[in-house]
Design an enzyme around this catalytic site. Structure first.
Site, PDB file in Angstrom:
ATOM      1  N   LEU A 100       0.912  -1.246  -0.315  1.00 59.87           N
ATOM      2  CA  LEU A 100       0.055   0.000   0.002  1.00 59.87           C
ATOM      3  C   LEU A 100       1.330   0.720  -0.100  1.00 59.87           C
ATOM      4  O   LEU A 100       1.864   1.452   0.557  1.00 59.87           O
ATOM      5  CB  LEU A 100      -0.692   0.306   1.047  1.00 59.87           C
ATOM      6  CG  LEU A 100      -2.362  -0.642   1.849  1.00 59.87           C
ATOM      7  CD1 LEU A 100      -2.969  -0.037   2.813  1.00 59.87           C
ATOM      8  CD2 LEU A 100      -2.626  -0.368   0.330  1.00 59.87           C
ATOM      9  N   ASP A 101       0.484   2.393  -0.799  1.00 57.74           N
ATOM     10  CA  ASP A 101       1.397   3.815  -1.004  1.00 57.74           C
ATOM     11  C   ASP A 101       1.749   4.125   0.423  1.00 57.74           C
ATOM     12  O   ASP A 101       0.733   3.204   1.210  1.00 57.74           O
ATOM     13  CB  ASP A 101       0.985   4.624  -1.909  1.00 57.74           C
ATOM     14  CG  ASP A 101       0.466   3.814  -3.060  1.00 57.74           C
ATOM     15  OD1 ASP A 101       1.660   3.476  -3.589  1.00 57.74           O
ATOM     16  OD2 ASP A 101      -0.305   4.738  -3.648  1.00 57.74           O
ATOM     17  N   TYR A 102       2.455   4.662   0.745  1.00 62.63           N
ATOM     18  CA  TYR A 102       3.149   5.121   1.790  1.00 62.63           C
ATOM     19  C   TYR A 102       1.692   6.437   1.964  1.00 62.63           C
ATOM     20  O   TYR A 102       1.269   6.204   3.611  1.00 62.63           O
ATOM     21  CB  TYR A 102       4.003   6.091   1.529  1.00 62.63           C
ATOM     22  CG  TYR A 102       5.115   7.152   2.787  1.00 62.63           C
ATOM     23  CD1 TYR A 102       5.724   6.299   4.229  1.00 62.63           C
ATOM     24  CD2 TYR A 102       4.398   8.803   3.132  1.00 62.63           C
ATOM     25  CE1 TYR A 102       5.865   6.329   5.611  1.00 62.63           C
ATOM     26  CE2 TYR A 102       4.914   9.274   4.087  1.00 62.63           C
ATOM     27  CZ  TYR A 102       5.600   8.402   5.092  1.00 62.63           C
ATOM     28  OH  TYR A 102       6.440   9.384   6.079  1.00 62.63           O
ATOM     29  N   THR A 104      -1.355   5.730   1.994  1.00 63.72           N
ATOM     30  CA  THR A 104      -2.311   5.182   1.573  1.00 63.72           C
ATOM     31  C   THR A 104      -2.764   4.507   2.946  1.00 63.72           C
ATOM     32  O   THR A 104      -2.439   3.647   4.004  1.00 63.72           O
ATOM     33  CB  THR A 104      -2.747   3.972   0.246  1.00 63.72           C
ATOM     34  OG1 THR A 104      -2.571   4.011  -0.513  1.00 63.72           O
ATOM     35  CG2 THR A 104      -4.270   3.338   0.392  1.00 63.72           C
TER      36      THR A 104
END
Ligand code: URA
Length: 237
Positions: A100-102, A104
């Site tokens: 998951l993105d930083y 998100t």
């Protein structure tokens, strides 16, 4: 019989590469004898000692973690940012399934079962993921239609399973969209919205198949039960 470095890595002691190094450096004994030849096989039941420590087969652990925003979904970070490991009090070698993105937040599976993780990350086994996307601007029927038709990212067409407009705030000029996808390319959701001219303000993964965030606060995790693991296996077979 399995390769010694595989048994050591699966015990959670270290990575397979590190295990190979330790074997070559005379740090491993099997039933009392030093083994320094790579490729030597052993039994999990053998008495394997690495740097003075006895290796035992590690129990498999599976967690559903509510990753907060501002946390890296890997086990280490060269910029010293918080990682998911800051939230787990264990000496097990846990790692996240996918990314998951930083910025998100939301649901991510964390486990020490490498085989399970690799299986889930294989493109043909991708699980259903539900994202709640807050975007800047007013999403209209045209934008929803474009998303439903699919968006080309890196020459591959990404077609969501479902797109639903949840809310439009005409005063704040923002919209909330639910999008369901199976594949998991890097930054896929953000890129899809960017391609149709909308900037993602906030992104949350609300659910992975039946694993939702009920009962969890940001930064908390729970065990995934054996019954649920069985259910995941049944979904991809
Ligand atoms: N898509 C994104 O753009 N970011 C995520 O973190 C997950 C899916």
């Amino acid at each position: 019989m399995e390769r010694l470095q595989k048994i050591i890595a699966e015990s959670g002691y270290c990575s397979r590469r590190k295990a190979e190094e330790l074997i070559k450096n005379n740090k491993v004994t099997v039933n009392g004898d030093i083994v320094n030849i790579l490729g030597t096989k052993a039994n999990v039941g053998d008495n394997i000692i690495v740097e003075g420590k006895t290796i035992s087969k590690e129990d498999k652990e599976y967690y559903l973690f509510y990753k907060p925003r501002g946390v890296i979904s890997s086990t280490s970070d060269d910029k010293d940012r918080k990682t998911i490991m800051n939230y787990f009090n264990t000496n097990k070698r846990l790692y996240p399934v996918g990314r998951l993105d930083y910025n998100t937040d939301g649901a991510i599976i964390v486990t020490n079962d490498g085989e399970f993780a690799n299986m889930l990350m294989h493109p043909k086994n991708e699980l259903e993921k539900v994202y709640i996307v807050k975007v800047k601007g007013i999403i209209d029927g045209d934008a929803i239609r474009k998303l439903k038709q699919g968006i080309v990212i890196n020459r591959i067409k990404c077609i969501p399973d479902k797109v639903k407009l949840r809310k439009v705030d005409k005063i704040k000029k923002s919209s909330i969209v639910e999008i369901v996808i199976h594949d998991g390319k890097n930054h896929e959701v953000k890129l899809m919205f960017e391609r149709i001219g909308f900037l993602v303000d906030k992104l949350k993964r609300e659910r992975i198949e039946f694993l939702n965030l009920d009962g969890l606060n940001s930064g908390e995790y729970r065990r995934i039960t054996p019954k649920e693991i069985k259910k995941i296996y049944s979904l991809i077979k």
